[in-house]
Motif scaffolding. Structure first.
Motif, PDB file in Angstrom:
ATOM      1  N   ALA A  65      18.523  -5.163 -34.714  1.00 12.53           N
ATOM      2  CA  ALA A  65      18.439  -5.404 -36.195  1.00 12.53           C
ATOM      3  C   ALA A  65      17.953  -4.000 -36.786  1.00 12.53           C
ATOM      4  O   ALA A  65      16.996  -4.063 -37.647  1.00 12.53           O
ATOM      5  CB  ALA A  65      17.600  -6.606 -36.220  1.00 12.53           C
ATOM      6  N   LEU A  66      18.837  -3.206 -36.728  1.00 13.30           N
ATOM      7  CA  LEU A  66      18.315  -1.707 -37.507  1.00 13.30           C
ATOM      8  C   LEU A  66      19.021  -2.036 -38.939  1.00 13.30           C
ATOM      9  O   LEU A  66      20.255  -2.697 -39.246  1.00 13.30           O
ATOM     10  CB  LEU A  66      19.226  -0.778 -36.763  1.00 13.30           C
ATOM     11  N   GLY A  67      18.429  -1.230 -39.822  1.00 17.53           N
ATOM     12  CA  GLY A  67      18.877  -1.300 -40.987  1.00 17.53           C
ATOM     13  C   GLY A  67      20.547  -0.481 -41.011  1.00 17.53           C
ATOM     14  O   GLY A  67      20.807   0.218 -40.362  1.00 17.53           O
ATOM     15  N   THR A  68      21.382  -0.600 -42.075  1.00 22.64           N
ATOM     16  CA  THR A  68      22.567   0.017 -42.223  1.00 22.64           C
ATOM     17  C   THR A  68      22.730   1.352 -41.854  1.00 22.64           C
ATOM     18  O   THR A  68      23.417   1.973 -41.098  1.00 22.64           O
ATOM     19  CB  THR A  68      23.230  -0.321 -43.449  1.00 22.64           C
ATOM     20  N   TRP A  69      21.699   2.127 -42.159  1.00 19.67           N
ATOM     21  CA  TRP A  69      21.707   3.793 -42.125  1.00 19.67           C
ATOM     22  C   TRP A  69      20.656   3.997 -41.313  1.00 19.67           C
ATOM     23  O   TRP A  69      20.410   5.223 -41.070  1.00 19.67           O
ATOM     24  CB  TRP A  69      21.393   4.278 -43.423  1.00 19.67           C
ATOM     25  N   GLN A  70      20.177   3.406 -40.122  1.00 21.14           N
ATOM     26  CA  GLN A  70      19.083   3.580 -39.192  1.00 21.14           C
ATOM     27  C   GLN A  70      19.446   3.887 -37.953  1.00 21.14           C
ATOM     28  O   GLN A  70      20.580   3.334 -37.488  1.00 21.14           O
ATOM     29  CB  GLN A  70      18.076   2.614 -39.105  1.00 21.14           C
ATOM     30  N   GLY A  71      19.076   4.812 -37.348  1.00 17.45           N
ATOM     31  CA  GLY A  71      19.571   5.054 -35.837  1.00 17.45           C
ATOM     32  C   GLY A  71      18.282   5.670 -35.242  1.00 17.45           C
ATOM     33  O   GLY A  71      17.260   6.113 -35.812  1.00 17.45           O
ATOM     34  N   ILE A  72      18.417   5.583 -33.864  1.00 15.23           N
ATOM     35  CA  ILE A  72      17.341   6.030 -33.060  1.00 15.23           C
ATOM     36  C   ILE A  72      17.512   7.408 -32.703  1.00 15.23           C
ATOM     37  O   ILE A  72      18.668   7.823 -32.273  1.00 15.23           O
ATOM     38  CB  ILE A  72      17.393   5.379 -31.508  1.00 15.23           C
ATOM     39  N   TYR A  73      16.436   8.132 -32.939  1.00 13.07           N
ATOM     40  CA  TYR A  73      16.532   9.692 -32.594  1.00 13.07           C
ATOM     41  C   TYR A  73      15.826  10.104 -31.333  1.00 13.07           C
ATOM     42  O   TYR A  73      14.684   9.632 -31.323  1.00 13.07           O
ATOM     43  CB  TYR A  73      15.952  10.341 -33.865  1.00 13.07           C
ATOM     44  N   LEU A  74      16.235  10.954 -30.604  1.00 11.11           N
ATOM     45  CA  LEU A  74      15.473  11.623 -29.474  1.00 11.11           C
ATOM     46  C   LEU A  74      14.973  12.856 -30.296  1.00 11.11           C
ATOM     47  O   LEU A  74      15.982  13.723 -30.750  1.00 11.11           O
ATOM     48  CB  LEU A  74      16.225  12.013 -28.368  1.00 11.11           C
ATOM     49  N   CYS A  75      13.620  13.165 -30.483  1.00  7.83           N
ATOM     50  CA  CYS A  75      13.483  14.488 -31.243  1.00  7.83           C
ATOM     51  C   CYS A  75      12.915  15.233 -29.974  1.00  7.83           C
ATOM     52  O   CYS A  75      11.834  15.217 -29.284  1.00  7.83           O
ATOM     53  CB  CYS A  75      12.062  14.214 -32.009  1.00  7.83           C
ATOM     54  N   GLU A  76      13.690  16.188 -29.581  1.00  5.14           N
ATOM     55  CA  GLU A  76      13.749  17.241 -28.497  1.00  5.14           C
ATOM     56  C   GLU A  76      12.923  18.376 -29.211  1.00  5.14           C
ATOM     57  O   GLU A  76      13.464  19.182 -29.789  1.00  5.14           O
ATOM     58  CB  GLU A  76      15.001  17.468 -27.763  1.00  5.14           C
ATOM     59  N   HIS A  77      11.804  18.698 -28.634  1.00  6.54           N
ATOM     60  CA  HIS A  77      11.034  19.734 -29.340  1.00  6.54           C
ATOM     61  C   HIS A  77      10.861  20.761 -28.274  1.00  6.54           C
ATOM     62  O   HIS A  77      10.205  22.037 -28.797  1.00  6.54           O
ATOM     63  CB  HIS A  77       9.695  19.084 -29.421  1.00  6.54           C
ATOM     64  N   ARG A  78      11.298  20.955 -27.157  1.00  5.71           N
ATOM     65  CA  ARG A  78      11.485  22.168 -26.415  1.00  5.71           C
ATOM     66  C   ARG A  78      12.883  22.671 -26.259  1.00  5.71           C
ATOM     67  O   ARG A  78      13.925  22.208 -26.770  1.00  5.71           O
ATOM     68  CB  ARG A  78      11.168  21.777 -24.648  1.00  5.71           C
ATOM     69  N   ASN A  79      12.726  24.138 -26.203  1.00  2.92           N
ATOM     70  CA  ASN A  79      14.142  24.851 -26.059  1.00  2.92           C
ATOM     71  C   ASN A  79      15.169  24.105 -25.008  1.00  2.92           C
ATOM     72  O   ASN A  79      16.282  23.991 -25.195  1.00  2.92           O
ATOM     73  CB  ASN A  79      14.066  26.470 -25.987  1.00  2.92           C
ATOM     74  N   ASP A  80      14.598  23.944 -24.070  1.00  3.32           N
ATOM     75  CA  ASP A  80      15.202  23.470 -22.838  1.00  3.32           C
ATOM     76  C   ASP A  80      14.426  22.147 -22.036  1.00  3.32           C
ATOM     77  O   ASP A  80      13.896  22.578 -21.008  1.00  3.32           O
ATOM     78  CB  ASP A  80      15.765  24.283 -21.754  1.00  3.32           C
ATOM     79  N   GLY A  81      14.442  20.906 -22.639  1.00  2.44           N
ATOM     80  CA  GLY A  81      13.584  20.117 -22.327  1.00  2.44           C
ATOM     81  C   GLY A  81      14.213  19.262 -21.164  1.00  2.44           C
ATOM     82  O   GLY A  81      13.446  18.395 -20.504  1.00  2.44           O
TER      83      GLY A  81
END
Length: 142
Positions: free
Chosen positions: A112-128
């Motif tokens: 039940a996400l909002g119209t403009w919502q998505g799940i982000y993976l926030c990758e904080h390493r250069n090569d995670g």
């Protein structure tokens, strides 16, 4: 009520904010029969995080990356924890500023996400590398 607990694997990505909603949903066919419920996602890493945000305009993700890099710069002289490279300690800080978990309602077999919502993976390493998520689903079948 049904309880489901499963591990998901996200493909490796470079540093940045990545929309992963479809990749996650492809690994969770268990959602389809649920009338109502809750999906809890937990990332098992300390240098990546999860968040919900804009799913349409990719420049939003670029702006996030720019903002976080200015807010938490790579500068080894600032940090004592440097054994794993100059991007490691900033990645830990960025991960703590966001979060390691999300809870999203389930309605009629869908998130039940909002119209403009998505799940982000926030990758904080250069090569995670590949990232592991634990998905816990609690819901009532139709």
């Amino acid at each position: 009520m049904t309880w489901i607990h499963t591990q998901l694997q996200l493909k490796p990505r470079p540093r940045g904010f990545h929309l992963v909603t479809d990749e996650i949903l492809a690994q969770l066919p268990e959602l389809k029969p649920l009338r109502v419920g809750l999906l809890h996602l937990f990332i098992q890493h300390t240098s990546a995080s999860l968040t919900l945000n804009e799913n349409a305009d990719p420049t939003v993700r670029e702006d996030f990356e720019g903002h976080f890099n200015r807010m938490v710069p790579e500068n080894p002289s600032r940090y004592r924890h440097t054994d794993e490279g100059p991007d490691d300690m900033p990645a830990h800080i960025k991960s703590s500023l966001l979060d390691s978990a999300l809870s999203i309602p389930i309605h009629n077999g869908r998130l039940a996400l909002g119209t403009w919502q998505g799940i982000y993976l926030c990758e904080h390493r250069n090569d995670g590398g590949s990232r592991r998520l634990i998905a816990t689903i609690h819901g009532e079948k139709t």
